[in-house]
Design a protein around this motif. Sequence first.
Motif, short mmCIF file in Angstrom:
data_model
loop_
_atom_site.label_atom_id
_atom_site.label_comp_id
_atom_site.label_asym_id
_atom_site.label_seq_id
_atom_site.Cartn_x
_atom_site.Cartn_y
_atom_site.Cartn_z
N ASP A 140 7.95 -3.25 4.57
CA ASP A 140 8.54 -3.00 3.26
C ASP A 140 8.01 -4.05 2.28
O ASP A 140 8.69 -4.99 1.89
N HIS A 141 6.75 -3.87 1.89
CA HIS A 141 6.09 -4.84 1.02
C HIS A 141 6.79 -4.96 -0.34
O HIS A 141 6.82 -6.04 -0.93
N ASP A 142 7.36 -3.86 -0.82
CA ASP A 142 8.04 -3.88 -2.13
C ASP A 142 9.22 -4.84 -2.11
O ASP A 142 9.41 -5.63 -3.04
N ALA A 143 10.03 -4.77 -1.05
CA ALA A 143 11.21 -5.63 -0.97
C ALA A 143 10.80 -7.10 -0.82
O ALA A 143 11.37 -7.98 -1.48
N LEU A 144 9.83 -7.38 0.02
CA LEU A 144 9.36 -8.76 0.17
C LEU A 144 8.74 -9.28 -1.13
O LEU A 144 8.97 -10.42 -1.53
#
Length: 154
Positions: A140-144
């Motif tokens: 979940d690159h967006d959340a990180l």
Amino acid sequence: MCADLWSFALSTYARPGVEAACLRLQEQGADVCLLLCGAWLEQRGVAYTFERVQALQLLARPWRTQVVEPLRQVRVQWRTMAQQDTQLASLRERVKTLEMEAERALLMRLETLAQAWPINEGVGQYGWLEGLATEAANLDHDALQRLRVVVANT
């Protein structure tokens, strides 16, 4: 910059989009306390090492699994019933308070461990968030990235 991890965690979590990002990562198995600690370490310029990640994870795991998660499970389990039962709603709020106190205790333990690590040795160096996230959460690159952007703008 917040000197202590608890203040940093509270102020970061309160910023727009961070709570949602943290909850998404938590649903994927990530430990939000570890992620907030990682963001704090990045902000302080503490150099990322595999050994440090392992030390944080070893410290956090038993507290999370034996203290935080059982409290969270009770709170979540009571959510629906508490909507129709004011006494249970009151108890649920007390469990929620205990859960937050348990998370604060974990953050204090993580801070104590990390206090010995020099600051400003890894300025501009990233990796803490990815190193402390679970494999699923790393997808979940967006959340990180949301966490990283908020920290960068602090």
